[in-house]
Design a protein around this motif. Structure first.
Motif, mmCIF file in Angstrom:
data_model
loop_
_atom_site.group_PDB
_atom_site.id
_atom_site.type_symbol
_atom_site.label_atom_id
_atom_site.label_comp_id
_atom_site.label_asym_id
_atom_site.label_seq_id
_atom_site.Cartn_x
_atom_site.Cartn_y
_atom_site.Cartn_z
ATOM 1 N N PRO A 198 0.831 -1.221 0.000
ATOM 2 C CA PRO A 198 0.000 0.000 0.000
ATOM 3 C C PRO A 198 0.856 1.257 0.000
ATOM 4 O O PRO A 198 1.898 1.322 0.661
ATOM 5 N N GLU A 199 0.406 2.246 -0.754
ATOM 6 C CA GLU A 199 1.107 3.528 -0.845
ATOM 7 C C GLU A 199 0.092 4.655 -0.685
ATOM 8 O O GLU A 199 -0.997 4.606 -1.260
ATOM 9 N N VAL A 200 0.446 5.682 0.058
ATOM 10 C CA VAL A 200 -0.485 6.759 0.353
ATOM 11 C C VAL A 200 -0.531 7.772 -0.791
ATOM 12 O O VAL A 200 0.235 7.688 -1.754
ATOM 13 N N SER A 201 -1.427 8.735 -0.660
ATOM 14 C CA SER A 201 -1.702 9.705 -1.712
ATOM 15 C C SER A 201 -0.446 10.388 -2.234
ATOM 16 O O SER A 201 0.398 10.847 -1.451
ATOM 17 N N PHE A 202 -0.368 10.463 -3.556
ATOM 18 C CA PHE A 202 0.721 11.102 -4.299
ATOM 19 C C PHE A 202 2.057 10.370 -4.164
ATOM 20 O O PHE A 202 3.069 10.848 -4.651
ATOM 21 N N ALA A 203 2.065 9.208 -3.503
ATOM 22 C CA ALA A 203 3.298 8.433 -3.379
ATOM 23 C C ALA A 203 3.109 7.019 -3.929
ATOM 24 O O ALA A 203 3.846 6.107 -3.559
ATOM 25 N N GLU A 204 2.168 6.844 -4.845
ATOM 26 C CA GLU A 204 1.805 5.511 -5.336
ATOM 27 C C GLU A 204 2.686 5.095 -6.518
ATOM 28 O O GLU A 204 2.187 4.698 -7.581
ATOM 29 N N TYR A 205 3.984 5.196 -6.357
ATOM 30 C CA TYR A 205 4.912 4.948 -7.463
ATOM 31 C C TYR A 205 4.888 3.489 -7.911
ATOM 32 O O TYR A 205 4.776 3.196 -9.106
ATOM 33 N N ARG A 206 5.008 2.565 -6.979
ATOM 34 C CA ARG A 206 4.984 1.147 -7.353
ATOM 35 C C ARG A 206 3.623 0.757 -7.915
ATOM 36 O O ARG A 206 3.541 0.011 -8.894
ATOM 37 N N GLU A 260 -9.277 3.258 -31.603
ATOM 38 C CA GLU A 260 -9.195 4.512 -32.352
ATOM 39 C C GLU A 260 -10.564 5.120 -32.603
ATOM 40 O O GLU A 260 -10.720 5.983 -33.456
ATOM 41 N N GLY A 261 -11.589 4.658 -31.882
ATOM 42 C CA GLY A 261 -12.945 5.098 -32.141
ATOM 43 C C GLY A 261 -13.220 6.524 -31.718
ATOM 44 O O GLY A 261 -12.400 7.169 -31.053
ATOM 45 N N ASP A 262 -14.412 6.995 -32.084
ATOM 46 C CA ASP A 262 -14.784 8.376 -31.780
ATOM 47 C C ASP A 262 -15.454 8.521 -30.418
ATOM 48 O O ASP A 262 -15.629 9.630 -29.933
ATOM 49 N N LEU A 263 -15.836 7.410 -29.795
ATOM 50 C CA LEU A 263 -16.469 7.468 -28.476
ATOM 51 C C LEU A 263 -15.431 7.083 -27.429
ATOM 52 O O LEU A 263 -15.015 5.920 -27.342
ATOM 53 N N VAL A 264 -15.009 8.053 -26.633
ATOM 54 C CA VAL A 264 -13.982 7.812 -25.613
ATOM 55 C C VAL A 264 -14.669 7.454 -24.302
ATOM 56 O O VAL A 264 -15.480 8.230 -23.783
ATOM 57 N N VAL A 265 -14.352 6.291 -23.786
ATOM 58 C CA VAL A 265 -14.934 5.843 -22.515
ATOM 59 C C VAL A 265 -13.822 5.759 -21.481
ATOM 60 O O VAL A 265 -12.740 5.236 -21.746
ATOM 61 N N GLY A 266 -14.076 6.301 -20.297
ATOM 62 C CA GLY A 266 -13.055 6.394 -19.260
ATOM 63 C C GLY A 266 -13.322 5.459 -18.103
ATOM 64 O O GLY A 266 -14.426 5.477 -17.531
ATOM 65 N N LEU A 267 -12.361 4.652 -17.763
ATOM 66 C CA LEU A 267 -12.403 3.799 -16.564
ATOM 67 C C LEU A 267 -11.419 4.372 -15.566
ATOM 68 O O LEU A 267 -10.217 4.457 -15.839
ATOM 69 N N CYS A 268 -11.921 4.799 -14.425
ATOM 70 C CA CYS A 268 -11.077 5.449 -13.417
ATOM 71 C C CYS A 268 -10.481 4.406 -12.474
ATOM 72 O O CYS A 268 -11.214 3.598 -11.887
ATOM 73 N N ALA A 269 -9.175 4.447 -12.347
ATOM 74 C CA ALA A 269 -8.467 3.539 -11.440
ATOM 75 C C ALA A 269 -7.926 4.340 -10.264
ATOM 76 O O ALA A 269 -7.163 5.281 -10.454
ATOM 77 N N GLU A 270 -8.333 3.973 -9.071
ATOM 78 C CA GLU A 270 -7.754 4.527 -7.850
ATOM 79 C C GLU A 270 -6.823 3.478 -7.263
ATOM 80 O O GLU A 270 -7.091 2.280 -7.356
ATOM 81 N N TYR A 271 -5.737 3.911 -6.612
ATOM 82 C CA TYR A 271 -4.792 2.941 -6.066
ATOM 83 C C TYR A 271 -4.035 3.479 -4.857
ATOM 84 O O TYR A 271 -3.051 2.886 -4.431
ATOM 85 N N ASP A 272 -4.490 4.608 -4.298
ATOM 86 C CA ASP A 272 -3.851 5.079 -3.067
ATOM 87 C C ASP A 272 -4.447 4.354 -1.868
ATOM 88 O O ASP A 272 -5.583 3.884 -1.901
ATOM 89 N N ALA A 273 -3.659 4.263 -0.822
ATOM 90 C CA ALA A 273 -4.075 3.589 0.406
ATOM 91 C C ALA A 273 -4.074 4.583 1.560
ATOM 92 O O ALA A 273 -3.738 5.756 1.392
ATOM 93 N N LEU A 274 -4.447 4.086 2.719
ATOM 94 C CA LEU A 274 -4.536 4.912 3.920
ATOM 95 C C LEU A 274 -3.329 4.683 4.828
ATOM 96 O O LEU A 274 -2.780 3.582 4.865
#
Length: 407
Positions: free
Chosen positions: A27-35, A68-82
């Motif tokens: 686990p890595e905290v906010s803004f330090a999730e390098y690995r 390469e399509g015209d409809l861009v779909v976004g999947l949000c990945a979170e990975y910070d820990a507490l």
């Protein structure tokens, strides 16, 4: 196409679960999730995604695309820990499920005219990575955004509270606490006065307004009058206008500590304002249909109105473009998010199932929107409208914190 996506999730099962466990183990905290960011981007690059990292001036943010399509779909990945409790909010599951959905959608991207974009969004717990990325334009082309968040139960349309994080610092004057206390200006007393004022104010707060905080610096030794103290407070409210009223009140409590003791007081914003969730109704119902095809039984629409899930910077995304933030259940007993027991659940067999079910349901939700002509037109028009507003700023809604916002 649904069968193709489900088959892709099944085919990548071991890869996705390995990612979830690897993130959980380190686990890595906010803004330090390098690995963590590296693990995700390396996996996506191996699967043929075009990776940009870092982005938005954030070392641990990234964008990965395929198609390469015209409809861009976004999947949000979170990975910070507490701190201390690790992945007690289950962001390892969030990241793995979004990656799984992206891998599934990549299989049909050419057929459906999709550009599948994984947005690596750091610092959800504090710092507001999504808000920084929004401001940097990384959501500008995105027609819809989606993610699932682990919780004790399945909720398709949870509510959230707006939040702002404030740090207060008091500066006084040190002195010997016994031989010359009259020469000291006690910064710890200033913080105590502020905390008492906040405690008394709680009786009169508006519904759903909340204040909670911790002392981050309380003094060096009991025989020294403390010259410096600090604390961080979370302020939450049902909406941004109520939040601004609460902030005004709490800042007055901070001032009271300074006035009472003769200290100086400095208040700084720790994170940008997270707004409340405003999920897209059509996408919510598409997700409800998808997740209900699993063995899960989400709470009813009536029950959803009673489910408030903390605060999230995904709220800001939902105010900018069609997006969803459903909750996906893990078997955590009596535990809730941000408890050590919940962190354990997020690495359990139930947590693994949440990764797979979440990936399938997210992919199926995107498929439903992409294959419905009316919804596809709506989503495309939303992107065009936002582009017009960027070209003509006067047409945009006022930003939070401006006089025009009514705050």
């Amino acid at each position: 196409m649904v069968a193709t996506c489900h088959a892709a999730v099944h085919r990548h099962r071991e890869t996705l679960l390995a990612l979830a466990h690897s993130l959980h183990a380190e686990p890595e905290v906010s803004f330090a999730e390098y690995r963590s960011a590296a693990k995700i981007t390396e996996l996506l690059a191996d699967q043929g995604f075009r990776v940009q990292a870092p982005v938005a001036g954030l070392d641990t943010a990234f964008v990965a695309e395929k198609g390469e399509g015209d409809l861009v779909v976004g999947l949000c990945a979170e990975y910070d820990a507490l701190p201390e409790v690790g992945h007690a909010c289950g962001h390892n599951i969030i990241a793995a499920s979004s990656v799984g959905a992206a891998l599934a959608l990549a299989e049909v991207a050419d057929e459906l005219g999709l550009r599948v974009r994984v947005l690596g969004t750091p610092a959800e717990e504090t710092g507001g990575g999504k808000i920084v990325m929004l401001r940097a334009g990384l959501f500008d082309e995105v027609a819809l955004a989606a993610m699932v968040h682990p919780a004790p139960e399945d909720v398709c349309r949870p509510s959230s509270l707006a939040i702002v994080d404030l740090e207060v610092r008091y500066t006084g004057r040190a002195s010997h606490a016994a031989s010359a206390p009259e020469l000291g200006v006690n910064a710890a007393d200033a913080l105590t006065v502020a905390q008492v004022a906040i405690g008394l104010a709680r009786q009169h707060l508006e519904p759903q307004q909340m204040v909670h905080g911790i002392v981050t610096e309380g003094g060096a030794a009991p025989n020294i009058v403390p010259a410096h103290t600090s604390a961080v407070f979370n302020l939450r409210a049902a909406g941004t206008q109520s939040l601004q009223r609460l902030e005004n009140r709490i800042r007055a409590c901070f001032d009271a500590g300074a006035v009472a003791t003769g200290c100086t007081c400095e208040v700084t914003l720790v994170s940008p304002v997270y707004t409340e969730l405003d999920a897209d109704p059509w996408l919510v119902e598409a997700y409800r249909s998808a997740i209900s095809e699993t063995e899960r039984t989400p709470v009813t629409r009536a029950e959803e109105r009673t489910r408030t899930f903390g605060s999230t910077d995904m709220g800001n995304v939902t105010r900018e473009l069609p997006a969803i933030h459903p909750l996906i259940a893990v078997d955590c007993g009596d535990a809730v998010n941000h408890q050590a027991e919940f962190a354990t659940a997020c690495a359990s067999e139930s947590g693994e199932q949440a990764v797979l079910d979440g990936a399938r349901a997210l992919a199926e939700t995107v498929l439903a929107a992409a294959t419905d002509p009316d919804q596809r037109d709506r989503l495309t028009a939303s992107v065009q409208r936002r582009g017009s507003q960027r070209r003509h700023p006067s047409a945009r809604p006022p930003e939070l914190g401006t006089d025009e916002s009514g705050q």
